[in-house]
Design an enzyme around this catalytic site. Sequence first.
Site, short mmCIF file in Angstrom:
data_model
loop_
_atom_site.label_atom_id
_atom_site.label_comp_id
_atom_site.label_asym_id
_atom_site.label_seq_id
_atom_site.Cartn_x
_atom_site.Cartn_y
_atom_site.Cartn_z
N HIS A 65 -59.11 39.72 -55.01
CA HIS A 65 -60.15 38.84 -55.56
C HIS A 65 -59.71 38.11 -56.84
O HIS A 65 -59.63 36.89 -56.91
CB HIS A 65 -61.39 39.65 -55.90
C1 BDR Z 1 -64.83 42.26 -57.82
O1 BDR Z 1 -65.30 43.57 -58.08
C2 BDR Z 1 -64.30 44.34 -58.68
O2 BDR Z 1 -64.34 45.64 -58.21
C3 BDR Z 1 -63.01 43.62 -58.45
O3 BDR Z 1 -62.09 43.86 -59.49
C4 BDR Z 1 -63.44 42.18 -58.42
O4 BDR Z 1 -63.52 41.63 -59.71
C5 BDR Z 1 -64.90 41.99 -56.34
O5 BDR Z 1 -66.20 42.11 -55.88
#
Ligand code: BDR
Length: 312
Positions: free
Chosen positions: A241
């Site tokens: 992500h």
């Molecule tokens: C987001 O949630 C976090 O756990 C990850 O680092 C990312 O920023 C994805 O939903």
Amino acid sequence: MARKIIIDTDPGQDDAVAILLALGSPELEVLALVAVAGNVRVTQNAHNAMQILEVAGRPDVPVYIGCERPMRHPLITAEYVHGSSGLDGPTLPEPTTPFQTQHGVDYIIDTLMAHEPGTITLCCLGPLTNIGMAIVKAPQIVSRIKEIVLMGGGCFEGGNITPAAEFNIYVDPEAADLVFRSGVPITQVPLDVSHSMLTTKARVQRFHDMGNRVGTVTAEMLEFFERFDEQKYGWEGGPLHDPCVIAYLLKPELFKGRHINVAIETASELTRGMTVADYWGVTGRAKNVNYLRSGDSDGFYALLFERLARLP
Ligand code: BDR
Ligand code: CA
């Protein structure tokens, strides 16, 4: 001249890769990392940020500690994804430098006020608590922020912590609401983009084969991180992500999107934290977000391989 960025983060294996991508890229000047409560508690997130700086050979980058909890709701964490440390997988070096003593929110405010307006970009990889609090405490910063590029929300992919909400926005919807209404230029990297950036066995092997410390640590982090989403979705890897935020700054042509209105649901129990994206322009509400919808995953990973190879 390099683009000045502050990375607001809750590392997190994918946050860690985002930080490494920024540090491996001369187009960007990382002024500081500011930790926020999210994947784990804020002090642990700050510790994790410092460990990543050690791996990258950049303990000179200052780390600030931001807010301990969201604006209104109790903190929700994600050890079930990232492990009990928030950064499970490799054995990481202990930090050799202390945290900065100034509060992260005050650092953000002071830095924006001390620089020319329109010169600092905020890269937000966790809940938006620190940015929301900075806007509440010092609304004069709003016109000085060049852009906020954030990972959060989703539309076509739905949510990942509830059917409607993505983790970062769900943890602090009130802060997200403030940020999305602030008038600051925003680019949003939603799940619609990050869910196509899958690690895959071959890509993890590329990091192993890189031959540097950063490559090995990245591969070991991703081997831990991907197991959760592989089981959940039945995919062949995990979605990276947060590095999309940095990749967008480096190569915006890798992504496609459009300017739309995005509003944050804060009231409903059922859909709290949803990013209500008016992708088809049916509301007539003012456009406030550059909403990225898709990305070129081969181009994204090629960028990661190239930049992380430059690090120790
Ligand atoms: C987001 O949630 C976090 O756990 C990850 O680092 C990312 O920023 C994805 O939903
Ligand atoms: Ca994150």
